[in-house]
Design a protein around this motif. Structure first.
Motif, PDB file in Angstrom:
ATOM      1  N   ILE A   1      11.192 112.999  58.014  1.00  0.00           N
ATOM      2  CA  ILE A   1      10.718 111.815  57.746  1.00  0.00           C
ATOM      3  C   ILE A   1      11.111 111.046  58.764  1.00  0.00           C
ATOM      4  N   GLU A   2      10.271 110.304  59.511  1.00  0.00           N
ATOM      5  CA  GLU A   2      10.274 109.290  60.517  1.00  0.00           C
ATOM      6  C   GLU A   2      11.132 109.882  61.589  1.00  0.00           C
TER       7      GLU A   2
ATOM      8  N   GLU B   1      11.691 107.820  51.979  1.00  0.00           N
ATOM      9  CA  GLU B   1      11.219 107.084  52.901  1.00  0.00           C
ATOM     10  C   GLU B   1      11.788 105.563  53.028  1.00  0.00           C
TER      11      GLU B   1
END
Length: 185
Positions: free
Chosen positions: A123-124, A178
């Motif tokens: 995630i990211e 997120e």
């Protein structure tokens, strides 16, 4: 009688020796066990701390309710996390935890041992794991240097009275993670 006294005297010594052996271990610690689970060494935690997070992973109660699809009866907050619960301990819940200086591999291995095989997730740009059970429970952990954050989404047991979960627990968990990752300071 003297024989019995000798046994009771030696028993504490045997117990003490067993405790000493179990505490000290049986072999050299070369770090291979930690590396095999994909966790960062403890030394990394001291030299590479992750970012800071606001209370509850920087996610509001309203955002948790919107993602989860149910209103909560209780919210518990403490120094390392938060838990939102519906109708007691067997009912649906969402939990956030922030682990400073703790290897993520230990949490991932625990999920594997409980019969929820973990898969890799990013995630990211931050890596971690995601694990689930029967569309009822999902947990995610994302690593930040020597730290990691963890979300757990649980729609409860069959006895919780919930006919069907209002949302996929992994979709809920991923959306909450997120938000947390995007708000890291």
């Amino acid at each position: 009688m003297p024989r019995r006294r000798a046994l009771s005297f030696s028993t504490p010594l045997v117990v003490a020796a067993a405790v000493l052996v179990s505490v000290t271990g049986c072999g050299a610690d070369d770090g291979t066990a930690e590396q095999s689970t994909g966790s960062a060494p403890t030394a990394q935690a001291a030299t590479d701390p992750g970012p800071m997070f606001a209370e509850c992973g920087s996610v509001t109660d309203e955002e948790v309710v919107a993602a989860f699809g149910l209103a909560f009866t209780d919210v518990t907050r403490n120094g390392v996390g938060c838990e939102w619960t519906v109708v007691g301990s067997l009912g649906p819940s969402v939990a956030f935890s922030w682990y400073r200086g703790s290897p993520i591999g230990r949490e991932r291995a625990g999920s594997d041992l409980l019969g929820r095989p973990a898969a890799d997730i990013t995630i990211e740009g931050h890596s971690g794991f995601i694990a689930s059970r029967e569309g009822v429970l999902c947990e995610l952990g994302i690593s930040f240097g020597g730290d990691f954050v963890h979300w757990s989404v649980n729609y409860g047991s069959a006895n919780s009275g919930l006919v069907a979960p209002p949302a996929d627990p992994c979709v809920v968990g991923k959306s909450l993670m997120e938000l947390t990752v995007s708000r890291a300071q």
